[in-house]
Write an enzyme that holds these catalytic residues in place. Structure first.
Site, PDB file in Angstrom:
ATOM      1  N   VAL A   1       0.838  -1.201   0.000  1.00  0.00           N
ATOM      2  CA  VAL A   1       0.000   0.000   0.000  1.00  0.00           C
ATOM      3  C   VAL A   1       0.876   1.254   0.000  1.00  0.00           C
ATOM      4  CG1 VAL A   1      -1.818   1.245   1.229  1.00  0.00           C
ATOM      5  CG2 VAL A   1      -1.778  -1.254   1.249  1.00  0.00           C
ATOM      6  N   HIS A   2       0.477   2.225  -0.794  1.00  0.00           N
ATOM      7  CA  HIS A   2       1.201   3.501  -0.867  1.00  0.00           C
ATOM      8  C   HIS A   2       0.843   4.325   0.370  1.00  0.00           C
ATOM      9  CE1 HIS A   2       3.122   6.911  -2.991  1.00  0.00           C
ATOM     10  NE2 HIS A   2       2.181   7.645  -2.416  1.00  0.00           N
ATOM     11  N   HIS A   3       1.574   4.065   1.453  1.00  0.00           N
ATOM     12  CA  HIS A   3       1.280   4.709   2.736  1.00  0.00           C
ATOM     13  C   HIS A   3       2.552   4.693   3.574  1.00  0.00           C
ATOM     14  CE1 HIS A   3      -0.284   5.003   6.881  1.00  0.00           C
ATOM     15  NE2 HIS A   3      -1.305   5.660   6.342  1.00  0.00           N
TER      16      HIS A   3
ATOM     17  N   ARG B   1       4.059  -0.238  -4.662  1.00  0.00           N
ATOM     18  CA  ARG B   1       4.008   0.935  -3.793  1.00  0.00           C
ATOM     19  C   ARG B   1       4.039   2.240  -4.575  1.00  0.00           C
ATOM     20  NH1 ARG B   1       7.866  -0.682  -1.073  1.00  0.00           N
ATOM     21  NH2 ARG B   1       6.647  -2.129   0.197  1.00  0.00           N
TER      22      ARG B   1
END
Length: 217
Positions: free
Chosen positions: A124-126, A179
């Protein structure tokens, strides 16, 4: 007289809001006359608005469909669309189909709600999810270190962002769990928030059904 005029004006405004809301609902249900007036869908049946974080539109539309189906049922009404009349049950059924897609009933067999099911996005792009916790690494990790040392890693995120709804697949139901693919893997609070209400309503319906089944014995 002034008070009456004010109420009439407010009533007119509310009718305009309802008209626009119902037009959008009809477009989600593919019930407007022109194809261009309806919301596109992926081959797998997901509402599709745009490439970047499409799930924000899916979750909010699903919430609106769920709430409005309740309103119509409680007021003994139907949704009147240009190509026909839709009953509350059909509206709710379509809303549930969007939830099912989100939770894994889709061509990728992927749950787009992180932490749910056996297959969900793991990159996840976090920032908080993609960088190891302070408990494990007490070294300084600023923006530069986070980008240089963690952002481009191919390994799964060290932290699972349970409950996050990512941006979701493209118009062909394809999804790349990377990501740096922020258009599909970024998680936003306004993606998940509408689903809380939808899940609450679906749970209530399930519990009511169980009570009815028990009472029938």
């Amino acid at each position: 007289m002034l008070e009456k005029a004010k109420h009439e004006h407010e009533g007119h405004v509310l009718k305009q809001y309802r008209s626009k809301a119902e037009y959008y609902l009809c477009s989600c249900l593919n019930k407007n006359n022109a194809t261009s007036d309806n919301v596109e869908r992926t081959p797998g049946g997901l509402l599709y608005i745009r490439q970047w974080n499409n799930m924000q539109y899916v979750s909010t539309a699903t919430f609106l469909l769920t709430v409005y189906s309740d309103f119509l049922r409680n007021s003994n009404q139907h949704l009147r669309c240009p190509t026909g009349t839709i009953d509350p049950e059909e509206i709710l059924s379509f809303a549930k189909s969007q939830v099912d897609y989100i939770l894994g009933s889709n061509p990728m067999n992927m749950s787009y709600l992180v932490g749910y099911g056996s297959k969900y996005p793991i990159r996840v792009h976090h920032r908080g999810a993609s960088i190891v916790s302070y408990r494990e690494n007490k070294g300084f990790i600023g923006c530069t270190q986070g980008y240089d040392n963690w952002y481009s890693r191919v390994e799964p995120n060290p932290n699972v962002l349970v409950g996050a709804l990512v941006g979701g697949p493209d118009c062909r139901d394809n999804f790349m769990d990377q990501r740096d693919n922020y258009m599909q893997t970024e998680a936003c609070t306004y993606n998940t928030a509408p689903l809380v209400g939808v899940f609450a309503r679906l749970l209530q319906l399930e519990e009511n059904l169980e009570v009815e089944l028990v009472a029938s014995y």
